[in-house]
Motif scaffolding. Structure first.
Motif, mmCIF file in Angstrom:
data_model
loop_
_atom_site.group_PDB
_atom_site.id
_atom_site.type_symbol
_atom_site.label_atom_id
_atom_site.label_comp_id
_atom_site.label_asym_id
_atom_site.label_seq_id
_atom_site.Cartn_x
_atom_site.Cartn_y
_atom_site.Cartn_z
ATOM 1 N N TYR A 7 0.858 -1.187 0.000
ATOM 2 C CA TYR A 7 0.000 0.000 0.000
ATOM 3 C C TYR A 7 0.892 1.235 0.000
ATOM 4 C CZ TYR A 7 -3.523 -3.381 1.434
ATOM 5 O OH TYR A 7 -4.357 -4.462 1.486
ATOM 6 N N TYR A 8 0.561 2.198 -0.831
ATOM 7 C CA TYR A 8 1.368 3.412 -0.929
ATOM 8 C C TYR A 8 0.690 4.516 -0.121
ATOM 9 C CZ TYR A 8 4.268 7.042 -3.194
ATOM 10 O OH TYR A 8 5.142 8.065 -3.448
ATOM 11 N N TYR A 9 1.199 4.749 1.104
ATOM 12 C CA TYR A 9 0.671 5.815 1.959
ATOM 13 C C TYR A 9 1.504 7.055 1.690
ATOM 14 C CZ TYR A 9 -1.673 7.781 6.027
ATOM 15 O OH TYR A 9 -2.459 8.552 6.856
ATOM 16 N N LEU A 46 6.610 2.979 -11.211
ATOM 17 C CA LEU A 46 6.567 1.516 -11.272
ATOM 18 C C LEU A 46 6.007 0.921 -9.983
ATOM 19 C CD1 LEU A 46 9.992 0.799 -13.007
ATOM 20 C CD2 LEU A 46 7.723 0.360 -13.962
ATOM 21 N N TYR A 47 6.435 1.457 -8.861
ATOM 22 C CA TYR A 47 5.959 0.960 -7.567
ATOM 23 C C TYR A 47 4.454 1.177 -7.428
ATOM 24 C CZ TYR A 47 5.179 0.644 -2.550
ATOM 25 O OH TYR A 47 4.680 0.317 -1.326
ATOM 26 N N THR A 48 3.992 2.375 -7.826
ATOM 27 C CA THR A 48 2.576 2.706 -7.680
ATOM 28 C C THR A 48 1.692 1.766 -8.487
ATOM 29 O OG1 THR A 48 3.189 5.038 -7.364
ATOM 30 C CG2 THR A 48 0.878 4.580 -7.840
ATOM 31 N N ARG A 49 2.179 1.355 -9.641
ATOM 32 C CA ARG A 49 1.384 0.432 -10.477
ATOM 33 C C ARG A 49 1.161 -0.908 -9.815
ATOM 34 N NH1 ARG A 49 4.498 1.491 -16.236
ATOM 35 N NH2 ARG A 49 3.810 3.662 -16.527
ATOM 36 N N LYS A 50 2.062 -1.288 -8.924
ATOM 37 C CA LYS A 50 2.002 -2.620 -8.315
ATOM 38 C C LYS A 50 1.236 -2.654 -6.989
ATOM 39 C CE LYS A 50 4.643 -4.583 -11.465
ATOM 40 N NZ LYS A 50 4.141 -5.659 -12.348
ATOM 41 N N VAL A 51 0.997 -1.485 -6.409
ATOM 42 C CA VAL A 51 0.358 -1.486 -5.089
ATOM 43 C C VAL A 51 -1.144 -1.724 -5.205
ATOM 44 C CG1 VAL A 51 2.106 0.064 -4.147
ATOM 45 C CG2 VAL A 51 -0.025 1.031 -5.052
ATOM 46 N N LYS A 52 -1.741 -2.161 -4.095
ATOM 47 C CA LYS A 52 -3.184 -2.416 -4.086
ATOM 48 C C LYS A 52 -3.986 -1.136 -3.875
ATOM 49 C CE LYS A 52 -4.920 -6.020 -2.131
ATOM 50 N NZ LYS A 52 -5.325 -6.816 -3.314
ATOM 51 N N LEU A 53 -3.350 -0.147 -3.215
ATOM 52 C CA LEU A 53 -4.085 1.064 -2.855
ATOM 53 C C LEU A 53 -3.117 2.237 -2.748
ATOM 54 C CD1 LEU A 53 -6.926 2.131 -1.715
ATOM 55 C CD2 LEU A 53 -5.887 1.822 0.534
ATOM 56 N N ALA A 262 -9.685 4.932 9.409
ATOM 57 C CA ALA A 262 -10.480 3.701 9.483
ATOM 58 C C ALA A 262 -10.651 3.003 8.130
ATOM 59 C CB ALA A 262 -11.835 3.996 10.117
ATOM 60 N N PRO A 263 -10.961 3.707 7.033
ATOM 61 C CA PRO A 263 -11.101 3.017 5.736
ATOM 62 C C PRO A 263 -9.807 2.334 5.280
ATOM 63 C CG PRO A 263 -12.079 5.206 5.636
ATOM 64 C CD PRO A 263 -11.308 5.136 6.919
ATOM 65 N N PHE A 264 -8.665 2.953 5.608
ATOM 66 C CA PHE A 264 -7.372 2.366 5.247
ATOM 67 C C PHE A 264 -7.130 1.073 6.029
ATOM 68 C CE2 PHE A 264 -2.674 2.188 5.774
ATOM 69 C CZ PHE A 264 -2.326 2.070 4.433
ATOM 70 N N ILE A 265 -7.407 1.099 7.314
ATOM 71 C CA ILE A 265 -7.258 -0.101 8.147
ATOM 72 C C ILE A 265 -8.190 -1.203 7.665
ATOM 73 C CG2 ILE A 265 -7.481 -1.012 10.489
ATOM 74 C CD1 ILE A 265 -5.173 0.958 10.121
ATOM 75 N N LYS A 266 -9.381 -0.824 7.246
ATOM 76 C CA LYS A 266 -10.350 -1.805 6.759
ATOM 77 C C LYS A 266 -9.834 -2.470 5.486
ATOM 78 C CE LYS A 266 -15.216 -2.261 5.404
ATOM 79 N NZ LYS A 266 -16.497 -1.528 5.205
ATOM 80 N N CYS A 267 -9.230 -1.677 4.603
ATOM 81 C CA CYS A 267 -8.690 -2.224 3.347
ATOM 82 C C CYS A 267 -7.576 -3.238 3.636
ATOM 83 C CB CYS A 267 -8.159 -1.095 2.466
ATOM 84 S SG CYS A 267 -9.425 -0.110 1.684
ATOM 85 N N ILE A 268 -6.703 -2.892 4.573
ATOM 86 C CA ILE A 268 -5.627 -3.821 4.925
ATOM 87 C C ILE A 268 -6.184 -5.103 5.529
ATOM 88 C CG2 ILE A 268 -3.641 -4.149 6.453
ATOM 89 C CD1 ILE A 268 -3.003 -1.220 6.132
ATOM 90 N N ALA A 269 -7.178 -4.945 6.406
ATOM 91 C CA ALA A 269 -7.766 -6.110 7.077
ATOM 92 C C ALA A 269 -8.412 -7.059 6.059
ATOM 93 C CB ALA A 269 -8.811 -5.653 8.090
ATOM 94 N N CYS A 270 -8.948 -6.513 4.986
ATOM 95 C CA CYS A 270 -9.609 -7.341 3.970
ATOM 96 C C CYS A 270 -8.644 -8.197 3.163
ATOM 97 C CB CYS A 270 -10.425 -6.455 3.040
ATOM 98 S SG CYS A 270 -11.905 -5.758 3.781
ATOM 99 N N THR A 271 -7.350 -7.893 3.238
ATOM 100 C CA THR A 271 -6.374 -8.675 2.451
ATOM 101 C C THR A 271 -5.954 -9.929 3.203
ATOM 102 O OG1 THR A 271 -4.461 -7.499 3.369
ATOM 103 C CG2 THR A 271 -5.495 -6.572 1.401
ATOM 104 N N PHE A 272 -6.323 -10.049 4.484
ATOM 105 C CA PHE A 272 -5.909 -11.216 5.289
ATOM 106 C C PHE A 272 -7.052 -12.209 5.438
ATOM 107 C CE2 PHE A 272 -3.130 -7.738 6.615
ATOM 108 C CZ PHE A 272 -1.895 -8.343 6.470
#
Length: 272
Positions: A7-9, A46-53, A262-272
């Motif tokens: 994820y690119y923060y 290049l990195y941004t293209r590979k990230v999920k968010l 909160a939406p960012f944490i939710k996105c990460i939680a959904c990948t597990f």
């Protein structure tokens, strides 16, 4: 690494701009940055293209990021804010205005000379100071005892306690328009959000993104020029209870980091 989700923060927007003063004072650094910029930008793309968010602070900053070739189909807008803590709200009865952070020519050059017009407001500058600003501040303080300069570097807790001594925070940016990453600062201003997280109204110089938020939510006063500081301070102090309560209410509702992350944490939680 193959199955790792990235994820690119994002906070800083990488542009080819460097202040002319840098070129004049350290041409080697200037030339090195200009030569390496294409490589830095290519790696970022290049990195941004590979990230999920991809996250950025607001729509204004997102548009600027896209101009410099960083965009993603999945974007979250997360202001660069702080956690709200009721126990850290500044106490009633404080006075004075404080500016903290880099006290540097690049940041303050545009309006430094106009500080001479500030004659009534107790104004403190605190942070790292470059030689140019030291010289200018010395001239100002010789004729205006209300202006104080404190050269210091504080821990996060010390910084919070230091700010609590003052009634109002000064959010002063005066970048050139070609310095787009700072000119279009929007909701990336940690300085502004630190003050607001403490229930501290702000006086802000006009800057894209900040002006609109401060005016819309009545979080303080926006000024065209730093020479208007006295009248802005008088306005806030004359209506301090209103501004203070409004800052607390709006911050808890819209900018408390616990909510915006909160939406960012939710996105990460959904990948597990």
């Amino acid at each position: 690494m193959k199955n790792t989700a990235f994820y690119y923060y994002n906070l800083e927007i990488c542009t080819p701009y460097l202040n002319k003063a840098v070129r004049k004072e350290n041409f080697q650094h200037y030339l090195k940055y200009k030569m390496k910029y294409p490589l830095y930008k290519s790696k970022e793309m290049l990195y941004t293209r590979k990230v999920k968010l991809f996250t950025i602070q607001d729509a204004l900053r997102m548009k600027l990021s896209e101009k410099y070739h960083i965009k993603h189909p999945n974007v979250l807008l997360i202001p660069n804010s702080y956690l709200f803590d009721e126990s850290k709200i500044i106490p009633e009865g404080q006075s004075g205005v404080v500016y903290t952070g880099g006290i540097k020519r690049d940041f303050l050059l545009g309006q430094m000379k106009d500080l001479a017009a500030v004659s009534k407001t107790p104004l403190t500058f605190s942070g790292r100071v470059d030689l140019w600003c030291k010289r200018e501040m010395k001239k100002l303080r010789s004729t205006n005892s209300n202006i104080k300069l404190v050269e210091q570097v504080l821990s996060i807790d010390e910084y919070t306690k230091y700010l609590q001594q003052f009634a109002v925070g000064l959010v002063w940016y005066s970048p050139l328009q070609e310095d787009e990453a700072n000119y279009y600062i929007g909701l990336s201003s940690g300085k502004m959000f630190k003050h607001l997280s403490l229930g501290q109204p702000v006086i802000a110089t006009k800057c894209c993104g900040i002006t609109e938020v401060v005016n819309k939510h009545k979080l303080g006063v926006v000024i065209d020029n730093i020479s208007e500081l006295d009248s802005a301070y008088e306005e806030i102090m004359g209506n301090y209870t209103f501004y203070r309560q409004n800052v607390i209410r709006i911050y808890k509702k819209k900018f408390d980091f616990k909510k915006v992350i909160a939406p960012f944490i939710k996105c990460i939680a959904c990948t597990f």
